[in-house]
Design a protein around this motif. Structure first.
Motif, PDB file in Angstrom:
ATOM      1  N   HIS A  77       0.794  -1.222   0.000  1.00 49.81           N
ATOM      2  CA  HIS A  77       0.000   0.000   0.000  1.00 49.81           C
ATOM      3  C   HIS A  77       0.832   1.279   0.000  1.00 49.81           C
ATOM      4  O   HIS A  77       0.301   2.367  -0.075  1.00 49.81           O
ATOM      5  CB  HIS A  77      -0.954   0.001   1.193  1.00 49.81           C
TER       6      HIS A  77
ATOM      7  N   GLN B 169       0.534   3.108  -3.813  1.00 54.08           N
ATOM      8  CA  GLN B 169      -0.733   3.224  -4.518  1.00 54.08           C
ATOM      9  C   GLN B 169      -1.154   4.692  -4.605  1.00 54.08           C
ATOM     10  O   GLN B 169      -0.947   5.467  -3.680  1.00 54.08           O
ATOM     11  CB  GLN B 169      -1.819   2.422  -3.811  1.00 54.08           C
ATOM     12  N   LEU B 170      -1.747   5.030  -5.743  1.00 52.69           N
ATOM     13  CA  LEU B 170      -2.254   6.385  -5.928  1.00 52.69           C
ATOM     14  C   LEU B 170      -3.613   6.524  -5.246  1.00 52.69           C
ATOM     15  O   LEU B 170      -4.393   5.582  -5.183  1.00 52.69           O
ATOM     16  CB  LEU B 170      -2.410   6.707  -7.419  1.00 52.69           C
ATOM     17  N   GLU B 171      -3.868   7.731  -4.781  1.00 54.02           N
ATOM     18  CA  GLU B 171      -5.155   7.968  -4.143  1.00 54.02           C
ATOM     19  C   GLU B 171      -6.210   8.232  -5.221  1.00 54.02           C
ATOM     20  O   GLU B 171      -5.955   8.939  -6.200  1.00 54.02           O
ATOM     21  CB  GLU B 171      -5.056   9.180  -3.229  1.00 54.02           C
ATOM     22  N   PRO B 172      -7.417   7.698  -5.069  1.00 55.73           N
ATOM     23  CA  PRO B 172      -8.457   7.967  -6.070  1.00 55.73           C
ATOM     24  C   PRO B 172      -8.955   9.407  -5.942  1.00 55.73           C
ATOM     25  O   PRO B 172      -9.143   9.916  -4.838  1.00 55.73           O
ATOM     26  CB  PRO B 172      -9.551   6.961  -5.718  1.00 55.73           C
ATOM     27  N   ARG B 173      -9.116  10.059  -7.072  1.00 56.02           N
ATOM     28  CA  ARG B 173      -9.681  11.417  -7.059  1.00 56.02           C
ATOM     29  C   ARG B 173     -10.457  11.645  -8.353  1.00 56.02           C
ATOM     30  O   ARG B 173     -10.260  10.937  -9.336  1.00 56.02           O
ATOM     31  CB  ARG B 173      -8.619  12.479  -6.857  1.00 56.02           C
TER      32      ARG B 173
END
Length: 137
Positions: free
Chosen positions: A123, A126-130
């Protein structure tokens, strides 16, 4: 050009010397009569000869208990006429040769072949969802 332990060449080689000897005793490393071993910096096994010396010492120590045990059994029987105590001592000395051979033939444990490596948790990268804004035109 001898070294008397002074500070005239404190910069050269001082990272190794550090004011103390190889073994941390504070002794001078340049003495010719030094018989100390350097520190072990690898995970290499001891030489076969060194392992064999240790095994021979273990065997000799264990076998060195057998003859005195038999002599003590004779002394116990002749002094106190105690057959059971003498038999117990003899019974303890009977398996000593087999135990000595097993312990002397036991080699040191082998190293693990698998390297220990750091595994990063999944983790971390991982890219943050936006939401993505789109311009329509």
């Amino acid at each position: 050009m001898g070294h008397d332990g002074g500070d005239e060449d404190a910069g050269r080689g001082e990272q190794y010397r550090g004011g103390s000897g190889f073994d941390g005793t504070g002794s001078d490393l340049s003495s010719a009569s030094s018989t100390r071993k350097p520190p072990r910096i690898t995970e290499a096994q001891e030489s076969f000869e060194a392992q064999q010396r240790v095994r021979i010492r273990k065997y000799a120590l264990l076998m060195g208990f057998r003859i005195p045990a038999l002599v003590i059994a004779v002394i116990v029987y002749s002094t106190w006429n105690n057959v059971w105590a003498a038999l117990i001592i003899v019974a303890i000395s009977i398996p000593l040769p087999w135990i000595a051979v097993l312990i002397a033939n036991d080699a040191p444990p082998r190293r693990k072949d698998k390297l220990r490596r750091y595994e990063r948790p999944a983790h971390d990268r991982q890219l943050e969802p936006r939401t993505h804004h789109t311009i329509e035109g």
